[in-house]
Design a protein around this motif. Structure first.
Motif, PDB file in Angstrom:
ATOM      1  N   TRP A 134       0.867  -1.092   0.132  1.00 44.82           N
ATOM      2  CA  TRP A 134      -0.009  -0.066   0.130  1.00 44.82           C
ATOM      3  C   TRP A 134       0.837   1.224  -0.080  1.00 44.82           C
ATOM      4  O   TRP A 134       0.554   2.302  -0.670  1.00 44.82           O
ATOM      5  CB  TRP A 134      -0.851   0.020   1.182  1.00 44.82           C
ATOM      6  CG  TRP A 134      -2.128  -0.982   1.388  1.00 44.82           C
ATOM      7  CD1 TRP A 134      -2.446  -1.458   2.414  1.00 44.82           C
ATOM      8  CD2 TRP A 134      -2.953  -1.422   0.352  1.00 44.82           C
ATOM      9  NE1 TRP A 134      -3.599  -2.449   2.170  1.00 44.82           N
ATOM     10  CE2 TRP A 134      -4.128  -2.290   0.747  1.00 44.82           C
ATOM     11  CE3 TRP A 134      -2.981  -1.057  -1.125  1.00 44.82           C
ATOM     12  CZ2 TRP A 134      -4.696  -2.795  -0.069  1.00 44.82           C
ATOM     13  CZ3 TRP A 134      -3.863  -1.420  -1.991  1.00 44.82           C
ATOM     14  CH2 TRP A 134      -4.989  -2.514  -1.482  1.00 44.82           C
ATOM     15  N   THR A 138       0.682   3.891  -3.078  1.00 43.46           N
ATOM     16  CA  THR A 138       0.177   5.452  -2.674  1.00 43.46           C
ATOM     17  C   THR A 138       1.091   6.343  -2.970  1.00 43.46           C
ATOM     18  O   THR A 138       1.101   7.546  -3.433  1.00 43.46           O
ATOM     19  CB  THR A 138      -0.569   5.550  -1.405  1.00 43.46           C
ATOM     20  OG1 THR A 138      -1.116   6.837  -1.204  1.00 43.46           O
ATOM     21  CG2 THR A 138       0.518   5.604  -0.326  1.00 43.46           C
ATOM     22  N   TYR A 161     -11.794   4.840  -5.170  1.00 46.45           N
ATOM     23  CA  TYR A 161     -10.456   5.371  -4.550  1.00 46.45           C
ATOM     24  C   TYR A 161     -10.528   5.725  -3.317  1.00 46.45           C
ATOM     25  O   TYR A 161     -11.424   6.525  -3.166  1.00 46.45           O
ATOM     26  CB  TYR A 161      -9.702   6.383  -5.734  1.00 46.45           C
ATOM     27  CG  TYR A 161      -9.266   5.522  -6.967  1.00 46.45           C
ATOM     28  CD1 TYR A 161      -7.963   5.289  -7.130  1.00 46.45           C
ATOM     29  CD2 TYR A 161     -10.264   5.178  -7.774  1.00 46.45           C
ATOM     30  CE1 TYR A 161      -7.487   4.780  -8.175  1.00 46.45           C
ATOM     31  CE2 TYR A 161      -9.848   4.581  -9.093  1.00 46.45           C
ATOM     32  CZ  TYR A 161      -8.576   4.344  -9.337  1.00 46.45           C
ATOM     33  OH  TYR A 161      -8.131   3.728 -10.446  1.00 46.45           O
ATOM     34  N   GLN A 164      -4.933   9.788  -0.092  1.00 42.36           N
ATOM     35  CA  GLN A 164      -3.557   9.386   0.426  1.00 42.36           C
ATOM     36  C   GLN A 164      -3.623   9.412   2.168  1.00 42.36           C
ATOM     37  O   GLN A 164      -2.820   8.481   2.721  1.00 42.36           O
ATOM     38  CB  GLN A 164      -2.625  10.273   0.006  1.00 42.36           C
ATOM     39  CG  GLN A 164      -2.173   9.828  -1.453  1.00 42.36           C
ATOM     40  CD  GLN A 164      -0.609  10.349  -1.660  1.00 42.36           C
ATOM     41  OE1 GLN A 164      -0.464  11.563  -1.682  1.00 42.36           O
ATOM     42  NE2 GLN A 164       0.166   9.430  -1.828  1.00 42.36           N
ATOM     43  N   ALA A 167      -4.548   6.134   3.067  1.00 42.34           N
ATOM     44  CA  ALA A 167      -3.756   5.141   2.609  1.00 42.34           C
ATOM     45  C   ALA A 167      -2.478   5.094   3.611  1.00 42.34           C
ATOM     46  O   ALA A 167      -2.139   3.944   4.137  1.00 42.34           O
ATOM     47  CB  ALA A 167      -3.024   5.245   1.258  1.00 42.34           C
ATOM     48  N   CYS A 515       0.702  15.622  -4.919  1.00 41.78           N
ATOM     49  CA  CYS A 515       0.019  14.616  -4.139  1.00 41.78           C
ATOM     50  C   CYS A 515      -0.116  15.137  -2.728  1.00 41.78           C
ATOM     51  O   CYS A 515       0.493  16.280  -2.317  1.00 41.78           O
ATOM     52  CB  CYS A 515       1.206  13.308  -3.914  1.00 41.78           C
ATOM     53  SG  CYS A 515       1.203  12.326  -5.352  1.00 41.78           S
TER      54      CYS A 515
END
Length: 520
Positions: A134, A138, A161, A164, A167, A515
């Motif tokens: 994971w 990510t 989805y 982040q 995640a 991100c």
């Protein structure tokens, strides 16, 4: 499903005419195949999963290495060199495939079977590998599918989805679960049995525990741009201290190298990197341009042109010397050399193991965390450890004359902790991860937005790192570099478009969106 049930019922009726019900049951048990049993013991899952971790990261490294400025396509201006993507293609989609298919349900079954057999060591390793998967996914893709992943629902056709933030929370939770199980000694825990599937640590749970702490440190340090709600430099330092103690703890996936089927993806046997040339950025980090003295690791890691000169390729122009020399920039066969010419390759572009995590990387994580905290004494000690560890990783001795001279250069290793700079830390970390730490280096570059300066010194963090001009970027980029990789084309853009639209992944410049982890 209705058609299947009708077909099975017809067979049952037929069997009833000539066979007993029990015999017919065996005949109809299409999910039981002695050659492919349902209940595979955990040991048989682990080895191929470990192998695919290394191979699949290498697959995408062919493109991500251009983003990283590790190397460039020999002719320059490939889609990856220009921070673009490959439309209607699975190029750059292998990490996605690794997490959702190669590991995927195989890893879930390994954990399940470990639970059933009370093999808590296998369960702990399984959770550690799920956390690594994971985290890698990510870091690479940004938003990924977690909550909807591995749901065995025949009526489900859309997979949403997760952001982040979720995640990373999942990664830390899985690491804690991994540690809880790896610390158990009851039930079916056995180093001998774990060693059957464990290519890396031969069943040594203590090293797996160190790996998990290293994974937590890596994940936390990736969040260094975030507020104290998410990032704690003290946690990074503590976890690194609980992790690898030396190069003996490195997570290295071995390969036999007898054929392309069992060879390191970077190796001459696979010959996947012959079209790439080392970048001018890595050459400048090692030839004295940045650190004031030639790096003793340079002959181990890099190669010269025909005249014995270290030169590097440009993202746009590629190997600009091709017109004046008959020898390619690195060597006649690129990064991973062709064995039929008697050239076995060098450094990580050889038949050796593929590094997933190293002691040197973690020491540089600790140095960066301590630097951000303002603990310069701890930062300098970890920085020194990182350089020394990578020098030894390269097969050199700390007592070698060239090494002693290099480490004694104050531009490389200051004696005053207050003279240590963030640029020193991050550039030396770049050297230590060059050639294999594809995702981790990209994390660092994006954290510092490729060309940021250190507020303390005003110095560019990655000294000398340059991007193509906005006008030279890939056509869909609108002059911006990449900050994420699009999800895998065939599994997502073909089958999961509605979910992609919810996160904006249907837009041409989606890959340039910053991100969450790199945003302040």
């Amino acid at each position: 499903m209705k058609k299947f049930r009708t077909y099975a019922f017809s067979l049952l009726m037929l069997c009833g005419l000539t066979l007993s019900l029990s015999s017919c049951k065996k005949y109809l048990d299409i999910n039981s195949d002695p050659s492919n049993p349902d209940n595979v013991e955990a040991a048989l899952w682990l080895s191929p999963i470990l192998s695919k971790m290394a191979v699949d990261v290498g697959f995408d490294g062919r493109y991500l290495g251009c983003y990283d400025n590790f190397f460039h396509y020999y002719a320059g201006s490939s889609n990856a060199d220009l921070y673009g993507y490959y439309p209607a293609s699975d190029n750059m989609g292998q990490i996605w495939r690794m997490v959702y298919f190669d590991m995927g349900m195989n890893l879930s079954r390994m954990i399940e079977n470990g639970m059933n057999a009370k093999q808590w060591d296998y369960v702990g390793v399984g959770y550690a590998l799920r956390a690594w998967g994971w985290l890698t996914a990510t870091d690479y893709h940004g938003p990924i599918i977690i909550k909807d992943a591995f749901i065995e629902d025949p009526n489900k056709s859309e997979y949403d989805y997760d952001d982040q933030q979720y995640a990373y929370q999942t990664v830390f939770a899985l690491c804690d679960s991994a540690l809880a199980y790896l610390n158990r000694t009851d039930g079916g825990v056995s180093q001998t049995n774990l060693a059957r599937g464990d290519l890396v640590y031969k069943g040594d749970r203590s090293k797996w525990i160190k790996f998990v702490y290293g994974l937590k440190a890596r994940a936390m340090q990736t969040l260094s741009n975030k507020s104290s709600q998410y990032y704690n430099p003290d946690s990074v330092i503590t976890w690194v201290n609980q992790s690898f103690a030396s190069n003996a703890d490195n997570f290295l996936v071995p390969f036999n190298g007898n054929s392309s089927a069992d060879a390191n993806f970077l190796s001459p046997t696979r010959n996947n990197f012959s079209i790439y040339r080392q970048s001018q950025f890595i050459v400048n980090l090692m030839n004295g341009t940045v650190f004031g003295q030639a790096d003793p690791r340079m002959p181990v890691m890099l190669v010269t042109d025909a005249a014995g000169v270290y030169r590097g390729a440009d993202a746009v122009l590629g190997d600009t010397a091709r017109a004046v020399t008959s020898r390619a920039l690195l060597n006649p066969y690129g990064l991973s050399r062709s064995p039929q010419h008697g050239d076995p390759g060098k450094y990580v572009f050889s038949e050796g193991p593929f590094p997933i995590m190293t002691y040197a990387e973690l020491q540089f994580c600790k140095a960066e965390a301590a630097y951000k905290k303002g603990d310069m004494t701890t930062a300098l000690a970890a920085y020194q450890n990182g350089i020394k560890a990578h020098i030894q990783f390269c097969g050199l001795k700390l007592t070698d004359t060239a090494v002693v001279s290099y480490l004694g250069n104050l531009q490389v290793v200051p004696t005053d902790p207050n003279q240590l700079t963030l640029s020193m830390i991050m550039c030396q970390k770049f050297i230590a991860l060059w050639g294999f730490g594809f995702v981790e280096v990209w994390n660092d570059l994006r954290k510092y937005h490729y060309t940021d300066t250190d507020p303390k010194t005003g110095q560019q963090v990655f000294t000398g790192f340059t991007l193509p001009l906005p006008s030279q970027m890939y056509v869909d980029n609108n002059g911006k570099p990449a900050y994420r990789v699009r999800p895998r084309y065939n599994s997502e853009y073909v089958w999961n478009m509605n979910a992609l639209k919810k996160i904006g992944a249907d837009q041409p410049d989606y890959h340039t969106l910053e991100c969450w982890f790199s945003q302040p």
